[in-house]
Design an enzyme around this catalytic site. Structure first.
Site, PDB file in Angstrom:
ATOM      1  N   SER A  57       0.795  -1.232   0.000  1.00 35.99           N
ATOM      2  CA  SER A  57       0.000   0.000   0.000  1.00 35.99           C
ATOM      3  C   SER A  57       0.825   1.277   0.000  1.00 35.99           C
ATOM      4  O   SER A  57       0.255   2.373  -0.089  1.00 35.99           O
ATOM      5  CB  SER A  57      -0.954   0.013   1.197  1.00 35.99           C
ATOM      6  OG  SER A  57      -2.073  -0.795   0.940  1.00 35.99           O
ATOM      7  N   LYS A  60       0.111   3.840  -2.603  1.00 38.45           N
ATOM      8  CA  LYS A  60      -0.873   4.920  -2.500  1.00 38.45           C
ATOM      9  C   LYS A  60      -0.230   6.294  -2.355  1.00 38.45           C
ATOM     10  O   LYS A  60      -0.936   7.305  -2.440  1.00 38.45           O
ATOM     11  CB  LYS A  60      -1.830   4.643  -1.339  1.00 38.45           C
ATOM     12  CG  LYS A  60      -2.704   3.403  -1.527  1.00 38.45           C
ATOM     13  CD  LYS A  60      -3.738   3.278  -0.417  1.00 38.45           C
ATOM     14  CE  LYS A  60      -4.599   2.034  -0.589  1.00 38.45           C
ATOM     15  NZ  LYS A  60      -3.951   0.818  -0.056  1.00 38.45           N
ATOM     16  N   SER A 117      -5.651   3.375   4.935  1.00 37.57           N
ATOM     17  CA  SER A 117      -5.181   2.706   3.724  1.00 37.57           C
ATOM     18  C   SER A 117      -6.315   2.033   2.966  1.00 37.57           C
ATOM     19  O   SER A 117      -6.176   0.925   2.437  1.00 37.57           O
ATOM     20  CB  SER A 117      -4.104   1.666   4.077  1.00 37.57           C
ATOM     21  OG  SER A 117      -3.380   1.287   2.932  1.00 37.57           O
TER      22      SER A 117
END
Length: 380
Positions: A57, A60, A117
């Site tokens: 993640s 991101k 997240s």
């Protein structure tokens, strides 16, 4: 005319080898790590920084960068409402369990992405900006190429496992720097420890455990999957200096936070940003055919260089200016360069820009000035 280098030149990038540096960060148990100073982009420490790994993640960071660029350009506002598609609602992994058709503002979705997240919100934002996640991913890869992230390939906007979705610690540091350097508003979200959505019905807790525990922590993004293991791009600010520590493929969650803390501790203990005094007065620049005869140049930014703590000698400055410029002159127009040298070697260049605008003389103004000059000459 030269542009801002904004980074230390190659000679100064060797700063990590100097004898004044004490200790080394402990990155035991991680596959790759890097420490970068935000303002100059100087790398202070690296370990396998160009080895490709899955970022999970931490992907991101690029998603957030494109969203904030859209906000700054006016393509999006924080108050805009986004309706979750079936595709966005179907995302697995970390999420806030969006329902198809559910509506949240951009502000709420950013909070969900930065704090929890949320994969579903990341996809919803991507679809809003580009029409589809696939089209958004094309933009992610294009932006990565523009930033010089030469070993990065994005296949989604979330970091969910996908074969070939890879990057490096150096590339993550580059995109993290771009985000926090030019879009500091992201830290209004990444510094949140706990908050709620849906009128208080849904609790958010930051996945970044450094936020409540590391002094000066400002973000940025965690990530973990079975194949990527534990990843982190951590940012922190102390004494007007901000550092970016990236850890990939950590053995455990505790290991990634310990390694990032050690990297940040190393940077704050050994380095500082030093403001460089200008060693001479900056003279005005003549303006031909202007309503004013001259304009005063000023540095476009405060000249600061990264130094080892205790190593403040050997810094000097040089000024290079145009002798004359034609009117009109725009406020902020580049007129010359201030060069900062360390022991005679250039380490930073800052443009010298016009402190005010100067309009071009009208025909009547030219005649009036000529008459004044003739009268002055006749009186001599």
């Amino acid at each position: 005319m030269k542009r801002v280098l904004g980074v230390l030149l190659a000679a100064a990038l060797c700063i990590t080898s100097a004898s004044a540096v004490t200790g080394q960060p402990d990155v035991t148990g991680v596959g790759a790590a890097i420490l970068m100073e935000k303002e100059t982009g100087t790398v202070l420490y690296e370990h396998s920084a160009d080895t490709p790994f899955e970022p999970a993640s931490v992907t991101k960071v690029m998603t957030l960068l494109l969203v904030f660029e859209a906000l700054d350009s006016g393509l999006l506002t924080l108050e805009d409402t986004i309706t979750a598609s079936a595709n966005a609602a179907s995302m697995g992994g970390s999420q806030i369990w969006l329902k198809e058709g559910e509506q949240l503002t951009v502000d709420e979705m950013l909070k969900a992405v930065a704090v929890a997240s949320a994969n579903d919100c990341a996809v919803a934002l991507a679809e809003r900006l580009a029409g589809s996640e696939e089209a958004f991913v094309e933009r992610m890869n294009q932006r990565a190429a523009e930033l010089g992230m030469v070993k990065t390939t994005f296949l989604n906007c979330t970091g969910l496992p996908a074969e070939g979705h890879i990057t490096t610690a150096r590339d993550i540091a580059i995109m993290s720097r771009e985000l926090v350097l030019h879009h500091s508003a992201v830290q209004e979200y990444t510094t949140i420890w706990m908050d709620t959505l849906r009128q208080g019905a849904f609790q958010l807790v930051n996945t970044n455990r450094l936020i409540p525990t590391y002094p000066g922590a400002t973000g940025l993004k965690t990530g973990s999957t079975d194949s990527a293991l534990y990843c982190l791009s951590a940012t922190a600010r102390r004494d007007d200096m901000e550092l970016i520590a990236v850890v990939l493929h950590g053995e455990t969650s505790a290991v990634r936070f310990a390694a990032a803390s050690s990297l940040l501790d190393f940077g704050f203990a050994n380095y500082a940003l030093q403001e460089v005094p200008i060693g001479e007065a900056i003279p005005p620049v003549r303006v031909s055919l202007g309503e004013e005869l001259a304009v005063q140049p000023l540095p476009s930014q405060t000249p600061r260089v990264l130094t080892e703590k205790g190593q403040t000698d050997g810094l000097t400055t040089q000024i290079s200016l145009a002798q004359e410029v034609p009117a009109p002159v725009a406020e902020g127009q580049e007129l010359g360069t201030l060069t900062v040298l360390r022991d005679g070697q250039a380490v930073l260049e800052v443009p010298l820009v016009a402190s005010a605008g100067v309009e071009r003389l009208s025909a009547g103004g030219m005649i009036a000035r000529l008459l004044r000059l003739l009268c002055m000459g006749s009186l001599q």
